[in-house]
Design a protein around this motif. Structure first.
Motif, PDB file in Angstrom:
ATOM      1  N   LYS A 185       0.831  -1.219   0.000  1.00  0.00           N
ATOM      2  CA  LYS A 185       0.000   0.000   0.000  1.00  0.00           C
ATOM      3  C   LYS A 185       0.857   1.259   0.000  1.00  0.00           C
ATOM      4  O   LYS A 185       0.482   2.269  -0.563  1.00  0.00           O
ATOM      5  CB  LYS A 185      -0.925  -0.006   1.219  1.00  0.00           C
ATOM      6  N   ASN A 186       2.003   1.194   0.679  1.00  0.00           N
ATOM      7  CA  ASN A 186       2.892   2.350   0.820  1.00  0.00           C
ATOM      8  C   ASN A 186       4.314   1.990   0.400  1.00  0.00           C
ATOM      9  O   ASN A 186       5.234   2.027   1.218  1.00  0.00           O
ATOM     10  CB  ASN A 186       2.900   2.831   2.279  1.00  0.00           C
ATOM     11  N   PRO A 187       4.524   1.646  -0.873  1.00  0.00           N
ATOM     12  CA  PRO A 187       5.864   1.191  -1.278  1.00  0.00           C
ATOM     13  C   PRO A 187       6.954   2.238  -1.069  1.00  0.00           C
ATOM     14  O   PRO A 187       8.117   1.879  -0.856  1.00  0.00           O
ATOM     15  CB  PRO A 187       5.694   0.848  -2.757  1.00  0.00           C
ATOM     16  N   ASP A 188       6.593   3.527  -1.060  1.00  0.00           N
ATOM     17  CA  ASP A 188       7.597   4.572  -0.835  1.00  0.00           C
ATOM     18  C   ASP A 188       8.115   4.563   0.593  1.00  0.00           C
ATOM     19  O   ASP A 188       9.164   5.151   0.879  1.00  0.00           O
ATOM     20  CB  ASP A 188       7.016   5.948  -1.162  1.00  0.00           C
ATOM     21  N   ASP A 189       7.389   3.897   1.504  1.00  0.00           N
ATOM     22  CA  ASP A 189       7.813   3.826   2.901  1.00  0.00           C
ATOM     23  C   ASP A 189       8.677   2.602   3.194  1.00  0.00           C
ATOM     24  O   ASP A 189       9.059   2.367   4.338  1.00  0.00           O
ATOM     25  CB  ASP A 189       6.589   3.809   3.825  1.00  0.00           C
ATOM     26  N   LEU A 190       8.988   1.827   2.182  1.00  0.00           N
ATOM     27  CA  LEU A 190       9.844   0.659   2.345  1.00  0.00           C
ATOM     28  C   LEU A 190      11.285   1.143   2.490  1.00  0.00           C
ATOM     29  O   LEU A 190      11.885   1.636   1.545  1.00  0.00           O
ATOM     30  CB  LEU A 190       9.713  -0.252   1.120  1.00  0.00           C
ATOM     31  N   SER A 191      11.818   1.041   3.696  1.00  0.00           N
ATOM     32  CA  SER A 191      13.150   1.593   3.939  1.00  0.00           C
ATOM     33  C   SER A 191      14.186   0.551   4.337  1.00  0.00           C
ATOM     34  O   SER A 191      15.381   0.814   4.257  1.00  0.00           O
ATOM     35  CB  SER A 191      13.091   2.668   5.019  1.00  0.00           C
ATOM     36  N   GLU A 192      13.737  -0.646   4.778  1.00  0.00           N
ATOM     37  CA  GLU A 192      14.710  -1.654   5.193  1.00  0.00           C
ATOM     38  C   GLU A 192      14.091  -3.044   5.210  1.00  0.00           C
ATOM     39  O   GLU A 192      12.874  -3.203   5.199  1.00  0.00           O
ATOM     40  CB  GLU A 192      15.283  -1.339   6.573  1.00  0.00           C
ATOM     41  N   PHE A 193      14.996  -4.021   5.241  1.00  0.00           N
ATOM     42  CA  PHE A 193      14.636  -5.419   5.444  1.00  0.00           C
ATOM     43  C   PHE A 193      15.449  -5.902   6.630  1.00  0.00           C
ATOM     44  O   PHE A 193      16.675  -5.886   6.583  1.00  0.00           O
ATOM     45  CB  PHE A 193      14.949  -6.255   4.195  1.00  0.00           C
ATOM     46  N   ARG A 194      14.775  -6.288   7.696  1.00  0.00           N
ATOM     47  CA  ARG A 194      15.421  -6.787   8.916  1.00  0.00           C
ATOM     48  C   ARG A 194      15.216  -8.307   8.934  1.00  0.00           C
ATOM     49  O   ARG A 194      14.272  -8.818   9.522  1.00  0.00           O
ATOM     50  CB  ARG A 194      14.799  -6.114  10.138  1.00  0.00           C
ATOM     51  N   VAL A 195      16.106  -9.015   8.256  1.00  0.00           N
ATOM     52  CA  VAL A 195      15.941 -10.438   7.963  1.00  0.00           C
ATOM     53  C   VAL A 195      16.100 -11.288   9.220  1.00  0.00           C
ATOM     54  O   VAL A 195      17.087 -11.170   9.937  1.00  0.00           O
ATOM     55  CB  VAL A 195      16.937 -10.860   6.864  1.00  0.00           C
ATOM     56  N   GLY A 196      15.129 -12.172   9.461  1.00  0.00           N
ATOM     57  CA  GLY A 196      15.130 -13.027  10.641  1.00  0.00           C
ATOM     58  C   GLY A 196      15.497 -14.473  10.363  1.00  0.00           C
ATOM     59  O   GLY A 196      15.296 -15.338  11.210  1.00  0.00           O
ATOM     60  N   LEU A 197      16.036 -14.753   9.196  1.00  0.00           N
ATOM     61  CA  LEU A 197      16.385 -16.130   8.838  1.00  0.00           C
ATOM     62  C   LEU A 197      17.492 -16.707   9.707  1.00  0.00           C
ATOM     63  O   LEU A 197      17.537 -17.913   9.938  1.00  0.00           O
ATOM     64  CB  LEU A 197      16.807 -16.208   7.367  1.00  0.00           C
TER      65      LEU A 197
END
Length: 168
Positions: free
Chosen positions: A120-132
């Motif tokens: 819905k808000n792709p412009d607010d995608l600022s990071e990926f905090r990967v939990g793998l």
């Protein structure tokens, strides 16, 4: 195919976010040979269940408001590799005369998963905090790349540094 290393490719186009995850079965299970025991078969089923149902492991920034649209996760073995790509080139994998670590000669197996989200808000995608790393501790490194409308970035994530920032 390098034990300990998993690849995560991410692409954002308008509101569509696609993530492709690929890594040796060793990273997820601790073995690559064909499942020999009921416990090993259950470990494969449990890993597929986790990859299909726990998208929080991908660490998508919640501010982007991304909802899962489609997912495909598979456990591929040598028999499946012909359909998956060229796995004859193993220059970085080392000596293939000694396959004891794999259990069977040529016993390579891997997990691959593809996720599609609508944000819905792709412009607010600022990071990926990967939990793998927490869920699959035999994963020591994630080669992560991101391609978006205005930025491209690449980073090797580690358990000590599991975050890819795409916006400062």
């Amino acid at each position: 195919h390098e034990h300990g290393v998993t690849t995560l490719n991410i692409a954002l186009e308008e509101s569509e976010l696609v993530l492709e995850l690929e890594g040796p079965a060793m990273n997820f299970l601790g073995f690559e040979h064909a499942a020999r025991t009921p416990e090993q078969k259950q470990s494969i089923a449990d890993t597929l269940d986790t990859l299909r149902n726990d998208v929080s492991l991908l660490g998508i920034d919640p501010d982007a408001g991304c909802n899962l649209v489609e997912i495909d996760a598979e456990h591929l073995t040598n028999a499946d590799h012909d359909d998956h790509g060229d796995h004859d080139k193993h220059d970085d994998h080392g000596d293939h005369d000694d396959h004891e670590e794999h259990g069977d000669a040529g016993g390579h197996a891997e997990f691959v998963a593809e996720y599609e989200f609508s944000c819905k808000n792709p412009d607010d995608l600022s990071e990926f905090r990967v939990g793998l790393f927490e869920r699959f501790p035999l994963t020591s490194e994630i080669e992560i790349s991101f391609v978006g409308p205005e930025t491209q970035t690449y980073k090797n994530l580690t358990p000590a540094d599991p975050v890819l920032r795409i916006v400062d």
